[in-house]
Design a protein around this motif. Structure first.
Motif, PDB file in Angstrom:
ATOM      1  N   ASP A  31       7.087   2.005  10.262  1.00 48.59           N
ATOM      2  CA  ASP A  31       6.795   0.858   9.624  1.00 48.59           C
ATOM      3  C   ASP A  31       6.686  -0.247  10.588  1.00 48.59           C
ATOM      4  O   ASP A  31       5.777  -0.986  10.504  1.00 48.59           O
ATOM      5  CB  ASP A  31       7.951   0.505   8.510  1.00 48.59           C
ATOM      6  N   PHE A  32       7.720  -0.210  11.283  1.00 45.84           N
ATOM      7  CA  PHE A  32       7.795  -1.344  12.177  1.00 45.84           C
ATOM      8  C   PHE A  32       6.704  -1.343  13.373  1.00 45.84           C
ATOM      9  O   PHE A  32       6.123  -2.187  13.605  1.00 45.84           O
ATOM     10  CB  PHE A  32       8.979  -1.154  13.106  1.00 45.84           C
ATOM     11  N   GLU A  33       6.377   0.035  13.576  1.00 43.96           N
ATOM     12  CA  GLU A  33       4.918   0.194  14.736  1.00 43.96           C
ATOM     13  C   GLU A  33       3.774  -0.236  14.042  1.00 43.96           C
ATOM     14  O   GLU A  33       2.999  -0.700  14.940  1.00 43.96           O
ATOM     15  CB  GLU A  33       5.030   1.904  14.891  1.00 43.96           C
ATOM     16  N   THR A  34       3.756  -0.144  12.680  1.00 38.07           N
ATOM     17  CA  THR A  34       2.384  -0.848  12.403  1.00 38.07           C
ATOM     18  C   THR A  34       2.219  -2.316  12.289  1.00 38.07           C
ATOM     19  O   THR A  34       1.244  -2.977  11.913  1.00 38.07           O
ATOM     20  CB  THR A  34       2.129  -0.480  10.827  1.00 38.07           C
ATOM     21  N   SER A  83       7.967   3.818  21.268  1.00 39.36           N
ATOM     22  CA  SER A  83       9.200   4.747  21.756  1.00 39.36           C
ATOM     23  C   SER A  83      10.150   3.384  22.113  1.00 39.36           C
ATOM     24  O   SER A  83      11.418   3.698  21.949  1.00 39.36           O
ATOM     25  CB  SER A  83       8.832   5.268  23.168  1.00 39.36           C
ATOM     26  N   ILE A  84       9.748   2.174  22.481  1.00 40.01           N
ATOM     27  CA  ILE A  84      10.570   1.129  22.622  1.00 40.01           C
ATOM     28  C   ILE A  84      11.137   0.535  21.370  1.00 40.01           C
ATOM     29  O   ILE A  84      12.592   0.538  21.389  1.00 40.01           O
ATOM     30  CB  ILE A  84       9.908  -0.030  23.414  1.00 40.01           C
ATOM     31  N   LEU A 116      15.813   0.277  17.928  1.00 42.50           N
ATOM     32  CA  LEU A 116      16.581   0.364  16.588  1.00 42.50           C
ATOM     33  C   LEU A 116      17.707   1.232  16.720  1.00 42.50           C
ATOM     34  O   LEU A 116      18.760   1.217  15.929  1.00 42.50           O
ATOM     35  CB  LEU A 116      15.530   0.988  15.667  1.00 42.50           C
ATOM     36  N   SER A 117      17.738   2.092  17.587  1.00 42.17           N
ATOM     37  CA  SER A 117      18.894   3.049  17.972  1.00 42.17           C
ATOM     38  C   SER A 117      20.139   2.477  18.180  1.00 42.17           C
ATOM     39  O   SER A 117      21.342   2.905  17.774  1.00 42.17           O
ATOM     40  CB  SER A 117      18.659   4.137  19.123  1.00 42.17           C
TER      41      SER A 117
END
Lengths: 209, 209
Positions: B35-38, B45-46, B51-52
């Motif tokens: 969701d963040f990616e969109t 990957s960052i 988030l990890s």
């Protein structure tokens, strides 16, 4: 020069140009990576790596020519003389028509657009305020590639809908709203609150020291 | 949580908080890295790596709780309720007193300072305009940690000299000037022209495609 400069370096390029402008104003002729380090909040090893992409402009023992490197970086970044419009004749829009920094980056503000009938037809610092209804036609006839959006957040979505309907390729977003646009339109947000959050974090860290 | 989050992650945190606010307004309960990616212009990957660091807040198969993660990130960033002052009651200063984004980051504008006698003593959106001569005393008595500088570039150096003389720890710089301050003062510049340069570069690249 080959265009294999990494994206992250590109993001730092405007900062390097800023430092070069500052040095140029002070009549400094040559700059070394060490000079950059004193002026910029980036890890020195990253600065040296970034500058290595422009290695051929360096003069051994002297560093880089300030004006030469500045011109080269400006060329890479595409500072070739752009025109744009400002959407919104409120406080931010007004402040932007008066913004001195645009001259340095060879940007001309053609017009300001607003929906307020009291403002339409007036001038702000020699720039005409036009009716927002005519924006789409203007963008097309004048071949405007990107716009500066400085409207209240409450009407941001309305304006974005009109922009999506036009040929616009980019939006500089001054609203605090997250804009949802198709991938073909690049949004670059000037997020005051995200910058201030960085300040909060710095203050928190310095309190813990 | 251990405070071993890298600096570069911290720089992206405000953007994550922005996305979480946007999702929260839309009543979304859980968020995944996808969701963040969109919503964000950062390599996926960052995002996942960043988030990890907050892994313990995730729920297997569902993602992160939007409000939970938002609160946690706000805590890490130090959004605990700050107060500040604005220097300069011009267009930018005025626009900032009206800026809605400050509520979200729990920032209160206490006062605006200016040297124009016609403005001193007036109010801008319920915020008093005070004499810049009283700024240093005000900063000390009110324990102001950072200021927002929105003065014309031509008097930036004068104001900076006064700030160096005070206990101020940070400056949010809206002028297009490069500010030279001692290391103990953190300057975060809101550089409109550097953002617009990024837009030029994007347009240049998209023209070459």
């Amino acid at each position: 020069m080959k265009m294999t400069i990494p994206e992250s370096t590109i993001h730092r390029m405007p900062q390097y140009i800023k430092v070069l402008e500052y040095l140029d104003e002070g009549k400094v002729l040559f700059v070394t990576s060490r000079d950059f380090e004193t002026h910029i909040d980036v890890n020195p090893s990253i600065i040296r790596k970034d500058l290595s992409y422009f290695g051929e402009f360096g003069v051994r023992g002297k560093g880089y020519s300030v004006t030469g490197l500045k011109q080269e970086l400006e060329k890479i970044m595409g500072l070739t003389g752009h025109r744009t419009i400002i959407i919104g004749a409120g406080n931010i829009g007004k402040a932007l028509t008066n913004y001195k920094g645009f001259d340095n980056i060879k940007l001309k503000i053609n017009a300001v657009f607003d929906n307020d009938e009291r403002k339409i037809g007036s001038m702000i610092n020699t720039i005409p305020v036009l009716d927002i209804k005519t924006m789409k036609a203007y963008v097309e006839s004048e071949n405007i590639e990107f716009v500066i959006m400085a409207v209240p957040s409450s009407i941001a979505d309305l304006v974005v809908d009109q922009l999506i309907d036009s040929d616009i390729k980019g939006i500089i977003n001054f609203t605090s709203k997250f804009l949802s646009v198709p991938k073909r339109i690049k949004v670059i947000s000037i997020n005051i609150d995200t910058k201030i959050m960085e300040m909060f974090y710095f203050l928190k860290k310095s309190r813990m020291k």
